[in-house]
Design a protein around this motif. Structure first.
Motif: not given
Length: 292
Positions: A176, A180, A190, A192, A195-196, A210, A214
């Motif tokens: 991950d 990022v 990104i 995916s 939510n990182y 993010i 995202l």
């Protein structure tokens, strides 16, 4: 002559038209014959006028388009669509497990996502997958269509994140963080459903990135489907979200509140979807056309 002239004037014809018809048929012609010729003459004049008006409008539209092109401030900023698209960084593990219904690591899901972006014209697409996914499938870690990973690696689209074994124990790098970091440095997107949160808490600039870059998605059988509004209904469209410089949205006319009952025809300033590309004539014009 005076009786025939008054009769024609009451119907809306001009004295010049009456004289043209009488010169053709003679002064002794019957009223019905004169009326028939006036109708033909009126239709011909109306047709010629319509053609002239349409030609004039076409010339005006062409000149306005040319003036807009020459005066448009965005003309110098226009770039090729492929160069205007953002780099794409795909979370391979997230996509594969999502396509495999969280039970199987489906490499086909990665291929579907990659193809979706390539077909849209994206030139810079990168997929990150942990290196241990190259190992043979096990009952506790099922992998399908594993040859797709090798193929994407040869095409320089897929990158395996490092892993190694130390005293029989696998040491895996955090994939991950690769995802990022690359997306942040390349100012990309990104892809995916993660939510990182842990990485977002590490750096404030990563958190902001993010939140804004995202792109989540869904799989409908074998169809990769990102949302049309990635940042919500008040955010940019998917097309603008994936571009470096957003395109100017087309002006959408407000639908006519009267709908099909509207009698303004082409003079109506509202949009009539039911008329399509046909001339937007009024009801009276439609009735006249049908009677002819």
């Amino acid at each position: 002559y005076q009786t025939k002239l008054e009769f024609a004037l009451k119907l809306g014809y001009s004295e010049e038209q009456v004289q043209l018809v009488l010169n053709k048929l003679g002064t002794d012609a019957l009223i019905n014959d004169i009326l028939g010729e006036l109708v033909k003459l009126g239709n011909k004049t109306e047709t010629d006028q319509t053609v002239t008006n349409s030609n004039t409008s076409v010339m005006r539209e062409a000149s306005s388009i040319e003036s807009q092109r020459s005066e448009s401030p965005l003309q110098d900023d226009v770039t090729e669509d492929g160069d205007n698209l953002r780099p794409i960084v795909i979370d391979g593990s997230n996509v594969a497990m999502s396509h495999g219904n969280k039970e199987v690591f489906s490499c086909r899901g990665i291929k579907l996502a990659v193809d979706w972006f390539l077909e849209r014209g994206h030139k810079d697409v990168t997929v990150f997958v942990p290196a241990w996914r190259k190992e043979q499938s096990r009952p506790d870690a099922l992998i399908t269509d594993q040859e797709i990973l090798r193929k994407l690696e040869k095409e320089k689209i897929l990158v395996f994140t490092p892993s190694r074994r130390v005293q029989g124990r696998r040491v895996v790098c955090y994939d991950d963080r690769f995802i990022v970091k690359l997306a942040f440095e390349s100012d990309g997107i990104i892809v995916s459903n993660d939510n990182y949160r842990d990485l977002a808490n590490e750096k404030p600039e990563w958190k902001k990135f993010i939140d804004e870059r995202l792109l989540m998605y869904s799989f409908v059988n074998d169809k990769f489907m990102p949302p049309d509004d990635p940042l919500g209904r008040h955010g940019p469209s998917l097309d603008n979200f994936l571009r470096k410089k957003p395109i100017v949205p087309e002006h959408k006319k407000q639908p006519c509140p009267y709908g099909k009952k509207c009698t303004y025809g082409h003079k109506c300033k509202y949009y009539h979807p039911e008329r399509g590309n046909q001339p937007q004539r009024s009801v009276a014009d439609e009735l006249r056309a049908m009677s002819r």
